[in-house]
Write a protein that holds these residues in place. Sequence first.
Motif, PDB file in Angstrom:
ATOM      1  N   ARG A 169       5.192  -6.384  -3.377  1.00 44.02           N
ATOM      2  CA  ARG A 169       5.000  -6.648  -4.802  1.00 44.02           C
ATOM      3  C   ARG A 169       5.080  -8.142  -5.108  1.00 44.02           C
ATOM      4  O   ARG A 169       5.680  -8.555  -6.093  1.00 44.02           O
ATOM      5  CB  ARG A 169       6.034  -5.909  -5.639  1.00 44.02           C
ATOM      6  CG  ARG A 169       6.196  -4.484  -5.186  1.00 44.02           C
ATOM      7  CD  ARG A 169       6.195  -3.563  -6.338  1.00 44.02           C
ATOM      8  NE  ARG A 169       5.768  -2.254  -5.870  1.00 44.02           N
ATOM      9  CZ  ARG A 169       5.936  -1.146  -6.553  1.00 44.02           C
ATOM     10  NH1 ARG A 169       6.485  -1.210  -7.725  1.00 44.02           N
ATOM     11  NH2 ARG A 169       5.509   0.000  -6.070  1.00 44.02           N
ATOM     12  N   GLN A 170       4.537  -8.941  -4.224  1.00 45.34           N
ATOM     13  CA  GLN A 170       4.466 -10.375  -4.476  1.00 45.34           C
ATOM     14  C   GLN A 170       3.008 -10.797  -4.539  1.00 45.34           C
ATOM     15  O   GLN A 170       2.677 -11.933  -4.229  1.00 45.34           O
ATOM     16  CB  GLN A 170       5.150 -11.151  -3.355  1.00 45.34           C
ATOM     17  CG  GLN A 170       6.635 -10.915  -3.282  1.00 45.34           C
ATOM     18  CD  GLN A 170       7.265 -11.684  -2.144  1.00 45.34           C
ATOM     19  OE1 GLN A 170       6.655 -11.838  -1.092  1.00 45.34           O
ATOM     20  NE2 GLN A 170       8.460 -12.157  -2.360  1.00 45.34           N
ATOM     21  N   ALA A 171       2.147  -9.851  -4.938  1.00 41.05           N
ATOM     22  CA  ALA A 171       0.716 -10.113  -4.844  1.00 41.05           C
ATOM     23  C   ALA A 171       0.310 -11.349  -5.623  1.00 41.05           C
ATOM     24  O   ALA A 171      -0.639 -12.042  -5.257  1.00 41.05           O
ATOM     25  CB  ALA A 171      -0.059  -8.896  -5.348  1.00 41.05           C
ATOM     26  N   LEU A 215       2.212  -9.201   1.259  1.00 36.87           N
ATOM     27  CA  LEU A 215       2.483  -9.590  -0.130  1.00 36.87           C
ATOM     28  C   LEU A 215       2.258  -8.417  -1.074  1.00 36.87           C
ATOM     29  O   LEU A 215       3.038  -8.187  -1.991  1.00 36.87           O
ATOM     30  CB  LEU A 215       1.594 -10.773  -0.530  1.00 36.87           C
ATOM     31  CG  LEU A 215       1.881 -12.086   0.198  1.00 36.87           C
ATOM     32  CD1 LEU A 215       0.942 -13.173  -0.286  1.00 36.87           C
ATOM     33  CD2 LEU A 215       3.314 -12.516  -0.009  1.00 36.87           C
ATOM     34  N   VAL A 216       1.166  -7.658  -0.831  1.00 34.44           N
ATOM     35  CA  VAL A 216       0.888  -6.523  -1.707  1.00 34.44           C
ATOM     36  C   VAL A 216       1.994  -5.482  -1.583  1.00 34.44           C
ATOM     37  O   VAL A 216       2.499  -4.954  -2.575  1.00 34.44           O
ATOM     38  CB  VAL A 216      -0.490  -5.914  -1.380  1.00 34.44           C
ATOM     39  CG1 VAL A 216      -0.644  -4.544  -2.010  1.00 34.44           C
ATOM     40  CG2 VAL A 216      -1.598  -6.829  -1.853  1.00 34.44           C
TER      41      VAL A 216
END
Lengths: 421, 304
Positions: B35-37, B31-32
């Motif tokens: 860029r979906q953190a 996710l990080v």
Amino acid sequence: MVGAWPVPRWIRSLQRRPKPVLFDALTLQLGYNATLVTIGATLLGMAAGVGGTFLFLRKRALVSDAISHATLPGIGLAFIIMVALGGDGRSLIGLLGGAAVSAGLGLLCVSWLSTRTRLAEDAAIGAVLSVFFGFGVVVLTIIQTMNAGRQAGLEGFLLGSTAGMLRSDAAILAGAAALTLALVLLLRRPLTLAAFDPEYATASGQNVTRNDLAMMGIVLAVTVVGLKIVGLILIVALLIIPPVTARFWTERTDHVVLISGIAGGVSGYVGAAISAAIPDVPTGPIIVLVGFALFALSLLLAPRRGVMSSFLRHRSFQRRVHLRQGLLAMAQSQPIYEGLTLRLLRRADLVRPDGVPTNSGQARAAKAMLDEARWSIVRGDQSYEAAAALYDGLTDIETLLTPDQITEIDGRLAAPSEVPA
Amino acid sequence: MTGSEFVPLSLPPSLIGICVAVACALPGNFLVLRRQALIGDAISHVVLPGIVVAFLISGVVAKLPMLLGAAGAAVVAVAAIELIRRLGKIEPGAAMGVVFTTMFAGGVLLLEKSDTSSVHLDVEHALFGNLESLIWLDATGWSSVFDIDALAGLPVELPRMAITLIGVALFIAIFWRPLKISTFDEGFARTMGMRTGPLGLALVIVSAIAAVAAFDAVGSIIVIAMFICPPAAARLMTNRLETQVAWSVAFAILAAISGYMIAGYGPLWIGFHGSVSAAGMIATMSGVILGIAAVKGPHRQRAT
């Protein structure tokens, strides 16, 4: 299980309390404190709507989430310090001051992590949000073990609680909200420029870094003022939902700013009034839900960008394509089977119910065929390149070419001629 | 501290903490990088309305309906974000902000205005969890670890989190290559014939499952912190994904153990009574680790 479902308390409380209370609240007649809070919420909503617009246009909407969650340790530590200094720890100014300091620290951490390390901004936001909030919870549990901490009521900052607010606190909040709104309105021009074209803003002598800092300062102010009214978990909604709502209605920045301010103000006003009229309802969630209702209405009904209008646009386009294809098929005497096309042709009185073209149908079909033939010449000729680029199979050729040009093209079409014996 | 004290009181919570931390940190790595953190943030907010609705429909505070409700809410949220993003042509961050705040507000309102006062269900619990209360009363000492009867009395959160952790780890292991390729170069992954859309969705769903399972035991702060902080810190340590995942697991375990211990015994060391929130302390420790990595990590700068 369903049979034993109790009537929820809120329905009963609605039954007990008929409309006049809500009406009183909406007309600001529910006491001095409630009135001040409602005015404060309205002003705060306007400031948040306007300030949030710049954040939204800069595509940094969620930075505000990190800022608001980062206030929690500040609130707790300010309480502890005030108690340690001998106060009762509940002074609103002191608590909000602590909140502002730790939120500022959180903001610094976000920008440091996202500029000085390789981490993307969203990771920095998430990290700061969770760590500061987690530390804030630690501080809250420390406060719970203190003697003075039992009645601290700091949980009210999580979801906002305006019930039983002191008169002086309500006045402070209303004043601070007014001040924030004034600040936003003062700074809106440089912020607009920086939001759209940072390079141009720099070139024309604006200090973009300072503008960004000012924008974050506004967000910080909105957050801190909103802590008591909306609560730190939901304040981010007040900064995001109104600009997104406003964006549906217009393509112009100054209008977005205006509409967003109005949407935010209405959410704050109606939300605070409802919460003043119905007991035990936390203010924050109501304000957010009113804002979302405005958003949902805009999503459905807005002209051009709304769902309804794009559905209508799509359908009218579909009908034009079907009608046109039907006419072309008719001109070439091909049978038409497709239901929608047949219905459209019949409704326009172009074919009879038994499928035979009427006179006007034959005329329209012949015209459609002629236009296709004209277009094929236009598209084959370099000198008509500009017009050919506009060909979409639907637009009447007369609206794109002059009568002279059409005559010239018609001259190139093979004219009807005598059949050789 | 003896075994007879440690095993019943501290062993189960710290093991649950470790399972939660690792189960969230594993998908967090991807996710990080993608860029979906903030998906973790959004999911942990919308879990609240899901649980409240599940309670209102089923009328009981049982685990299964609540897990289903939370999972349902997560799916609704992901769908709503996608819908608003597409229909309104709004950037994903703002669409996410609209959806999760609204759903959270709805959840709070439902909770406050319905008869949940008789049961243990409130906003603070949803946020902070109560890791310390998950104790193992049947244990008498280290010998209980091998005692079948005593093991039956373990808090149910422990086996459930362990199963979740195994499931998450299996998902990552099985889809390692497609996940890795599609994370770094989605276009290339598509030309290789991978279905990146369903894969991305599967990653979000697995994260949601981890978040929902963890949420019940430890509250939502720890979930958000573990999705982001250990992977972000690991990202600053290395340039290889395999090493990064290993670092993130190590950081997650370190944060869970140190956070739990400091929360439980830290106040005693500096002369206070009582303890502080373990979930909050674990999140704080993960932040400390990230801070150290951001200052000292060998790969903290962007590659130049």
